[in-house]
Scaffold this motif. Structure first.
Motif, short mmCIF file in Angstrom:
data_model
loop_
_atom_site.label_atom_id
_atom_site.label_comp_id
_atom_site.label_asym_id
_atom_site.label_seq_id
_atom_site.Cartn_x
_atom_site.Cartn_y
_atom_site.Cartn_z
N HIS A 82 68.51 98.49 -2.45
CA HIS A 82 68.39 99.87 -2.91
C HIS A 82 69.46 100.79 -2.34
N LEU A 83 70.27 100.32 -1.41
CA LEU A 83 71.28 101.19 -0.82
C LEU A 83 72.37 101.57 -1.81
N VAL A 84 72.68 100.68 -2.75
CA VAL A 84 73.69 101.01 -3.75
C VAL A 84 73.20 102.11 -4.67
N ASP A 85 71.93 102.03 -5.09
CA ASP A 85 71.37 103.09 -5.94
C ASP A 85 71.39 104.43 -5.21
N GLU A 86 71.10 104.39 -3.93
CA GLU A 86 71.11 105.63 -3.15
C GLU A 86 72.52 106.20 -3.07
#
Length: 490
Positions: A96-100
């Motif tokens: 989920h870090l890329v979406d963030e």
């Protein structure tokens, strides 16, 4: 991270979160390359480079989309290596870090490291442990008051606000002379030397190599005069090979350029070109270090007495990158009023061919054979062309790898690389401008009742009614009809 290493017990301790990030992004890909099986090392290196790209101050949207596709594959590779007990919510969080990042932007402006550093600074201000908050408040007020007072000091008084930034290279200078629009780029020196200053005389080979390199890297000369020389050689020798042409260029161009500029029929009036054609003085000034491009460079001799390593450098070529170490900082002086200067780095270069420099195809990791050197005698570069590199050895039991070093490029501390994005329209309207008085951009049909941001109804004016009401203004109807005067329409 040296404070976290105990060489007697061969252990690491007291690592903070930022230390772990440096360990993951910089050290693990090099440390495990020769110690782990290839499939394990690749999976770990993929994860390390993923976080290195994610925490970069400059992130491309296309790269984020590619990272979003790669991170599930990376975790699947890790699941084939590590036991299930290793994986918990923290490992899953990386998905989920890329979406963030795509929503909130680069992590540099969101992570907690600046706040943690400031909290550490506040902890150091505590002198009375019985009054912790009072000690912090008192220290903050003292610092704030002294900071305001320091603005009223005379200019020669050094204060915290006037300190030179770290690795500050100084302003552009041209040997103390005032710069004009026709000043050559090579004379616009940026940087400052430090350490012991000394003078010496260049040898014949050093003198010729330095002068030739300056001529070949002066854009004002290569765009005009080098082409003229090449055209003359091609006209005189139609069947000359590229190698023979390059040899003639290196041997004959400096003298040809000197005669061409001195000929009054050619009408060369630029004083900088005349200074370059007369060649520099053989006596030069040298320094032990130099600040340029946001880096702090040490010579090999000066850095041998330091615990830090600042003598490694890299120069980008047309096809290859050249890696080497800084031997000496040399300042050339040219005739003129006032004297013009050019700063050069004298370096020893490693072999850029595959026998001396290897680049990993998947991870772009560079390995250098420290025993192999570049054959051609080209020791000098312009100081502004250098970027910093540090070399570290591979922990390996294989004796064939003892001569190889890992080259890790360093980013300048005060500089951020910003890519040029084209074909994106930019609204020139500042955010501070009031919305009232601007023509709305929203498309409104007949069934839509427009509402002003303040809550009032908006009546749209037809083009036929332009004589009565300005079309660039809103006509508002407020709940108080008795006060519907000119103050309601701004």
């Amino acid at each position: 991270m040296a404070r976290c290493v105990n060489l007697s017990t061969l252990q690491m301790f007291g690592m903070k979160s930022h230390d772990c990030h440096v360990m993951m992004q910089r050290i693990l890909p090099v440390a495990f390359k020769e110690l782990l099986p290839n499939n394990v090392w690749k999976a770990i290196t993929d994860l390390c480079l993923f976080f290195k790209e994610l925490t970069s101050p400059n992130i491309q949207v296309d790269n984020l989309r590619q990272m979003q596709q790669n991170i599930p594959v990376i975790l699947c590779k890790l699941e084939r290596i590590f036991p299930p007990s290793f994986f918990d919510s923290m490992e899953h969080l990386s998905i989920h870090l890329v979406d963030e990042a795509m929503i909130a932007g680069p992590v540099q402006y969101r992570w907690m490291y600046p706040f943690e550093r400031y909290l550490g600074k506040l902890k150091k201000t505590v002198k009375n442990k019985a009054k912790v908050e009072g000690s912090m408040t008192n220290a903050y007020l003292v610092e704030e008051a002294t900071a305001f007072c320091s603005y009223y000091f005379e200019e020669h008084v050094r204060t915290k606000q006037r300190n030179v930034p770290r690795n500050f290279a100084g302003s552009s200078s041209s040997g103390g002379m005032e710069e004009h629009h026709d000043t050559l780029f090579v004379f616009k020196n940026v940087g400052r030397g430090f350490g012991k200053k000394s003078t010496r005389f260049l040898s014949k080979d050093e003198y010729d190599a330095a002068h030739l390199y300056v001529l070949n890297n002066c854009s004002e000369i290569t765009e005009i005069y080098t082409r003229l020389f090449v055209d003359e050689i091609n006209a005189k020798y139609p069947n000359i090979s590229p190698n023979q042409l390059q040899i003639k260029l290196n041997k004959e161009f400096p003298d040809w350029f000197k005669l061409y500029v001195a000929d009054p029929n050619n009408r060369v009036e630029n004083s900088d070109l005349k200074s370059l054609s007369l060649k520099p003085f053989q006596r030069v000034t040298s320094f032990q270090g130099f600040y340029v491009n946001g880096f702090k460079f040490h010579t090999i001799e000066y850095g041998s007495k330091k615990s830090t390593y600042n003598s490694g450098l890299c120069v980008k070529g047309l096809e290859l990158d050249y890696y080497g170490r800084l031997v000496e900082v040399v300042v050339l002086e040219y005739s003129g009023v006032p004297t013009k200067t050019i700063t050069l780095f004298k370096c020893e270069w490693f072999d850029p061919r595959p026998s001396g420099t290897l680049v990993d195809r998947d991870f772009k990791l560079v390995s250098i054979n420290q025993r192999r050197r570049y054959d051609n005698y080209e020791p000098f570069i312009l100081s502004t062309q250098a970027s910093q590199v540090f070399y570290c050895t591979y922990p390996s039991k294989n004796q064939s790898r003892k001569d190889w070093l890992a080259a890790c490029k360093v980013k300048a501390r005060p500089l951020v690389e910003v890519s040029t994005i084209q074909n994106i329209p930019i609204d020139p309207t500042p955010f501070q401008e009031e919305l009232v008085g601007r023509t709305p951009h929203t498309t409104i049909d007949d069934d839509t009742m427009p509402i002003h941001p303040d809550g009032a109804l908006v009546y749209l004016v037809d083009e036929d009614d332009e004589e009565d009401v300005d079309t660039n203004e809103y006509v508002l109807e407020t709940s108080d009809s008795t006060n519907n005067d000119s103050d309601d329409s701004e």
